[in-house]
Structure formats: C-alpha cells, structure tokens
Design a protein around this motif. Structure first.
Motif, PDB file in Angstrom:
ATOM      1  N   LYS A 158      49.340   5.637 116.737  1.00  0.00           N
ATOM      2  CA  LYS A 158      47.890   5.570 116.936  1.00  0.00           C
ATOM      3  C   LYS A 158      47.162   6.322 115.828  1.00  0.00           C
ATOM      4  O   LYS A 158      46.149   5.835 115.296  1.00  0.00           O
ATOM      5  CB  LYS A 158      47.493   6.134 118.290  1.00  0.00           C
ATOM      6  N   PHE A 159      47.663   7.487 115.454  1.00  0.00           N
ATOM      7  CA  PHE A 159      47.040   8.267 114.394  1.00  0.00           C
ATOM      8  C   PHE A 159      47.036   7.475 113.083  1.00  0.00           C
ATOM      9  O   PHE A 159      46.017   7.405 112.390  1.00  0.00           O
ATOM     10  CB  PHE A 159      47.767   9.603 114.202  1.00  0.00           C
ATOM     11  N   ALA A 160      48.166   6.876 112.744  1.00  0.00           N
ATOM     12  CA  ALA A 160      48.263   6.094 111.513  1.00  0.00           C
ATOM     13  C   ALA A 160      47.280   4.919 111.546  1.00  0.00           C
ATOM     14  O   ALA A 160      46.595   4.634 110.550  1.00  0.00           O
ATOM     15  CB  ALA A 160      49.689   5.599 111.312  1.00  0.00           C
ATOM     16  N   HIS A 161      47.187   4.248 112.672  1.00  0.00           N
ATOM     17  CA  HIS A 161      46.271   3.122 112.810  1.00  0.00           C
ATOM     18  C   HIS A 161      44.818   3.590 112.664  1.00  0.00           C
ATOM     19  O   HIS A 161      44.018   2.960 111.949  1.00  0.00           O
ATOM     20  CB  HIS A 161      46.470   2.444 114.167  1.00  0.00           C
ATOM     21  N   ASP A 162      44.473   4.689 113.324  1.00  0.00           N
ATOM     22  CA  ASP A 162      43.108   5.209 113.252  1.00  0.00           C
ATOM     23  C   ASP A 162      42.731   5.616 111.825  1.00  0.00           C
ATOM     24  O   ASP A 162      41.611   5.354 111.377  1.00  0.00           O
ATOM     25  CB  ASP A 162      42.932   6.404 114.193  1.00  0.00           C
ATOM     26  N   GLU A 163      43.653   6.238 111.115  1.00  0.00           N
ATOM     27  CA  GLU A 163      43.389   6.636 109.733  1.00  0.00           C
ATOM     28  C   GLU A 163      43.225   5.421 108.827  1.00  0.00           C
ATOM     29  O   GLU A 163      42.371   5.417 107.938  1.00  0.00           O
ATOM     30  CB  GLU A 163      44.498   7.553 109.206  1.00  0.00           C
ATOM     31  N   GLU A 164      44.029   4.401 109.038  1.00  0.00           N
ATOM     32  CA  GLU A 164      43.898   3.172 108.252  1.00  0.00           C
ATOM     33  C   GLU A 164      42.541   2.518 108.509  1.00  0.00           C
ATOM     34  O   GLU A 164      41.867   2.075 107.577  1.00  0.00           O
ATOM     35  CB  GLU A 164      45.012   2.188 108.585  1.00  0.00           C
TER      36      GLU A 164
ATOM     37  N   GLY B  44      35.195  -6.350 114.056  1.00  0.00           N
ATOM     38  CA  GLY B  44      35.196  -7.787 114.315  1.00  0.00           C
ATOM     39  C   GLY B  44      36.369  -8.494 113.661  1.00  0.00           C
ATOM     40  O   GLY B  44      36.853  -9.498 114.152  1.00  0.00           O
ATOM     41  N   ALA B  45      36.820  -7.937 112.527  1.00  0.00           N
ATOM     42  CA  ALA B  45      37.938  -8.545 111.801  1.00  0.00           C
ATOM     43  C   ALA B  45      39.286  -8.142 112.381  1.00  0.00           C
ATOM     44  O   ALA B  45      40.288  -8.803 112.162  1.00  0.00           O
ATOM     45  CB  ALA B  45      37.874  -8.139 110.323  1.00  0.00           C
ATOM     46  N   ALA B  46      39.309  -7.028 113.107  1.00  0.00           N
ATOM     47  CA  ALA B  46      40.590  -6.504 113.613  1.00  0.00           C
ATOM     48  C   ALA B  46      41.072  -7.235 114.841  1.00  0.00           C
ATOM     49  O   ALA B  46      40.510  -7.977 115.488  1.00  0.00           O
ATOM     50  CB  ALA B  46      40.440  -5.021 113.941  1.00  0.00           C
TER      51      ALA B  46
END
Length: 105
Positions: free
Chosen positions: A14-20, A103-105
């Motif tokens: 989750k952290f990696a996803h949030d940072e990306e 919207g793109a995710a």
C-alpha cells in the motif's frame, strides 16, 4: 507466512502504491501548471510542451513547491502574476491532477 508477515507485506504494498500515485499526481500537476504558464507567456504547441517540461524539471530541484514557485514567479512577474496567484493555481492544478489520475487508475 505468519499473519504479521502478511500484514507487513500488505502495508508495504500500500505504501509503494500510495507513493507512486503521489509522484504521478505531482508530475501531472507540474505539467498542467507549466501549460498554464506557457499560455500566459504566449507559447503554444511544441514550445508550450517544452516550457511545461522545464517547469516540471524545476520542481525536482528542492523538496516542496518553493522551486516551482520561484521559476514561475520569475517568468511571469512581468505579466503581473504574483506568488499568491501561482500558489492558488498550484492548488487548482493539484485538484485537477488528482481527478485525472484517479479517473485513470
């Protein structure tokens, strides 16, 4: 694997996803504000895209928004655009970028 290991892996993912997502949103904001400033400067087409890239690169110099504000203020001050105008536009473009990326995710 233990429950603790599973939870730790989930938090790391989750952290990696949030940072990306944060990086993508800030990059989009930089491009959007660069295109806004390019329009103010009378640039269009490839010249506007090149200017937007230079704004985006200036945002990588130091952490925070001070570097991008300084660049835009230096470029736009002669047109009567002040620091508060730039800060307001940064907030507007951030919201726009978040909507576009979400919207793109």
């Amino acid at each position: 694997m233990t429950t603790f290991d599973d939870r730790q892996k989930a938090f790391e993912t989750k952290f990696a996803h949030d940072e990306e997502m944060r990086f993508r949103i800030l990059a989009r904001r930089g491009k959007l504000i660069g295109l806004w400033a390019a329009e103010k400067l009378g640039k269009d087409g490839q010249a506007a895209d090149d200017y937007a890239k230079s704004v985006l690169l200036s945002d990588l110099e130091i952490p925070g928004d001070d570097d991008i504000i300084a660049k835009l203020h230096g470029d736009l001050a002669g047109l009567g655009v002040g620091v508060n105008d730039i800060k307001a536009m940064l907030a507007e473009k951030l919201a726009q970028a978040e909507a576009q990326i979400s919207g793109a995710a």
